[in-house]
Design a protein around this motif. Structure first.
Motif, short mmCIF file in Angstrom:
data_model
loop_
_atom_site.label_atom_id
_atom_site.label_comp_id
_atom_site.label_asym_id
_atom_site.label_seq_id
_atom_site.Cartn_x
_atom_site.Cartn_y
_atom_site.Cartn_z
N ASP A 150 2.16 -4.89 -8.77
CA ASP A 150 0.86 -4.26 -9.36
C ASP A 150 1.16 -4.41 -10.82
OD1 ASP A 150 -0.04 -3.79 -6.79
OD2 ASP A 150 0.31 -1.69 -6.86
N TRP A 166 2.77 6.12 -10.41
CA TRP A 166 3.34 5.77 -9.20
C TRP A 166 4.84 6.49 -9.21
CZ3 TRP A 166 1.75 1.46 -6.17
CH2 TRP A 166 2.83 1.02 -5.38
N ALA A 209 -5.89 8.39 -5.59
CA ALA A 209 -5.66 7.23 -4.79
C ALA A 209 -4.07 7.15 -4.53
CB ALA A 209 -6.06 5.84 -5.60
N MET A 210 -3.30 7.53 -5.57
CA MET A 210 -1.88 7.51 -5.51
C MET A 210 -1.55 8.42 -4.50
SD MET A 210 0.10 5.42 -7.50
CE MET A 210 -0.30 4.38 -9.05
N TRP A 248 -2.19 7.08 -1.03
CA TRP A 248 -1.01 5.86 -0.77
C TRP A 248 0.24 6.52 -0.20
CZ3 TRP A 248 0.68 1.33 0.17
CH2 TRP A 248 1.92 0.80 -0.24
N LEU A 293 0.25 7.25 3.41
CA LEU A 293 0.42 6.12 4.09
C LEU A 293 1.74 5.37 4.48
CD1 LEU A 293 -1.83 4.03 5.66
CD2 LEU A 293 -2.11 2.73 3.48
N VAL A 294 2.19 5.34 3.10
CA VAL A 294 3.79 4.96 2.90
C VAL A 294 4.48 5.78 3.75
CG1 VAL A 294 5.74 4.53 1.42
CG2 VAL A 294 3.50 3.87 0.70
N ASN A 301 -2.71 -8.08 0.29
CA ASN A 301 -2.54 -6.82 -0.87
C ASN A 301 -2.73 -7.83 -2.26
OD1 ASN A 301 -1.25 -4.67 -2.52
ND2 ASN A 301 0.17 -6.37 -2.98
N SER A 308 -5.80 -6.89 -4.62
CA SER A 308 -5.40 -6.18 -5.72
C SER A 308 -5.93 -7.06 -7.06
CB SER A 308 -4.14 -5.93 -6.10
OG SER A 308 -3.49 -5.13 -4.84
N VAL A 337 -3.96 0.12 -6.60
CA VAL A 337 -3.65 0.90 -5.53
C VAL A 337 -4.65 0.77 -4.47
CG1 VAL A 337 -4.35 2.99 -6.47
CG2 VAL A 337 -2.26 3.24 -5.17
N THR A 363 -3.66 -2.17 -2.39
CA THR A 363 -2.26 -2.02 -1.63
C THR A 363 -2.61 -1.03 -0.46
OG1 THR A 363 -1.09 -2.38 -3.64
CG2 THR A 363 0.23 -1.07 -1.80
N SER A 364 -3.49 0.03 -0.76
CA SER A 364 -3.59 0.81 0.40
C SER A 364 -4.40 0.13 1.62
CB SER A 364 -4.31 2.18 0.09
OG SER A 364 -3.55 2.82 -0.94
#
Length: 449
Positions: free
Chosen positions: A245, A265, A345-346, A349, A352-353, A383, A387, A400, A403-404
């Protein structure tokens, strides 16, 4: 496991404290542009870790298995083979890296026009890369400690290394170092930390592990490379997901846009702090239990881990989304404050991680990497596509979001399917301990170089 988790928490809190001190110092000292370059260089160099071809992660699992059987000769052969294989790989890669580095126009790649800054940036990239390759074989000591379920010892040395890094950064700032000199100070401190850990491990804690070149086995090396190939694919896709990113944002939007994104992040990553510090302890424990046939313990522990980590990460991520911008404002200054949308958004994410990390932990521990690697490859390609497309249209938040989306579509379902098969006991090993030991004795007696 509790000792490993508790020490990991202490190490993580210490790292957060060190970051809380060093980050605002470096942001204010270097400025938005140079700090963006610092972050881009450091995260990009970390991407090179995959070039060990998965040997380090394979070593953790193999050491855990030899520990379950109390087989020191086999452990010695595995560590010697891993150490010298990694050393050879790094020597070749350092030479290739230098050749590639000399051909790239770093000013154009990183959107830098000041000739002096371009020179410092080129030198910083070279220094960071060469230090990294020199340190890679030394980092295997941490994997050995994890395999022996001595994660707490690795964590204590991590605290020591973080302290050295902070001292190096502060020292560089006090000496009015430029970007190149600051990178040299930081990388040199990391090298010292690794050397101290290896000296302690190999001359005091477990001296039988000294990597005598005569113990290197071609058969074990092939086994490490075979198992490591899947780890390599996972690491390769992981670096695309977690480290690309900054490069994408730098290339399309400029390095000044990396600063708020990277700091947001970093802050949101603390939502998974407790989960991340427990993984090194659960990994060898899952390996030992599974290969001893204790599937009930694996099922129960994995279920509790999933439930508790998702609850904890979701709660912290929500707090970060609500109050993260204010915290960043006072922590790193106005230049580092991200948008409200980026923080939310972070946060999504992070949750999800957490889910995919629990899946990957179990699959990695029991050597069921096929589905995981396949899903990761597809997700990584998606991704990059998502992205790059979104960053050009909606700005940094597109990274992000892309990526998500890639994780949600291509990673979650395939890994969950494989996890359920593992927990059903379908892949429990059929070899007993005596058979495994006979194989090891054959390796040590007949194929050493």
């Amino acid at each position: 496991m509790l000792h490993g988790g508790a020490s990991g928490l202490i190490a993580k809190l210490f790292a957060v404290l060190m970051s809380a001190v060093s980050l605002p110092l470096t942001v204010r000292y270097l400025g938005k542009l140079e700090y963006g370059l610092w972050v881009t260089i450091s995260t990009t160099v970390v991407m090179l870790a995959v070039l060990d071809l998965g040997i380090a992660n394979t070593l953790t699992t193999q050491i855990a298995m030899t520990n379950a059987e109390d087989d020191q000769p086999r452990a010695k052969a595995y560590f010697a083979s891993a150490f010298w294989s990694t050393t050879g790989i790094c020597a070749i890669l350092a030479f290739v890296f230098y050749g590639v580095w000399s051909l790239i126009n770093w000013g154009h790649l990183l959107h830098v026009t000041d000739p002096v800054l371009v020179s410092h940036t080129r030198g910083a990239v070279l220094a960071a890369g060469l230090f990294f390759f020199a340190s890679m074989p030394l980092t295997l000591a941490n994997r050995v400690l994890c395999g022996y379920q001595e994660v707490h010892l690795s964590n204590y040395f991590g605290i020591f290394s973080n302290f050295l890094n902070l001292v190096a950064v502060i020292g560089g700032i006090l000496m009015h170092a430029n970007l190149l000199q600051l990178i040299l100070c930081y990388c040199g401190a990391g090298m010292i930390g690794n050397l101290v850990l290896n000296a302690w491990l190999l001359f005091y804690h477990r001296p039988y592990l000294k990597p005598n070149p005569r113990l290197m086995s071609t058969r074990i090396a092939r086994e490490l490379f075979k198992q490591g190939t899947l780890f390599f694919l996972l690491q390769l896709t992981g670096l695309v997901v977690f480290n690309s990113d900054n490069l994408i944002i730098t290339h399309y939007l400029g390095p000044d846009q990396v600063t708020p994104y990277s700091i947001a992040w970093r802050l949101i990553s603390y939502a998974s702090m407790l989960q991340s510090i427990m993984i090194p302890s659960f990994w060898p424990a899952f390996t030992e239990a599974y290969f001893k046939g204790d599937i009930e313990w694996v099922r129960k522990t994995h279920s509790e881990l999933v439930r508790k980590t998702l609850l904890a990460v979701s709660a912290v991520a929500l707090c970060m989304a609500l109050f993260g911008r204010t915290l960043i404002y006072y922590w790193a200054g106005p230049a580092a404050v991200p948008s409200h949308a980026l923080m939310w958004a972070m946060a999504g994410w992070a949750v999800l991680v957490s889910a995919t990390t629990n899946q990957a932990l179990l699959l990695t521990a029991v050597n069921r990497l096929g589905v995981e690697a396949g899903a990761a490859i597809v997700s990584a390609v998606a991704n990059l596509v998502f992205s790059i497309f979104l960053v050009q249209r909606v700005g940094a938040i597109g990274a992000v979001i892309g990526t998500s989306l890639s994780f949600l579509i291509f990673m979650v379902a395939p890994q969950e399917w494989e996890v359920r098969r593992v927990l059903s006991g379908r892949f429990l090993p059929k070899r007993n301990g005596q058979e495994m030991k006979e194989i090891a004795e054959d390796v040590l007696s007949g194929t050493s170089v």
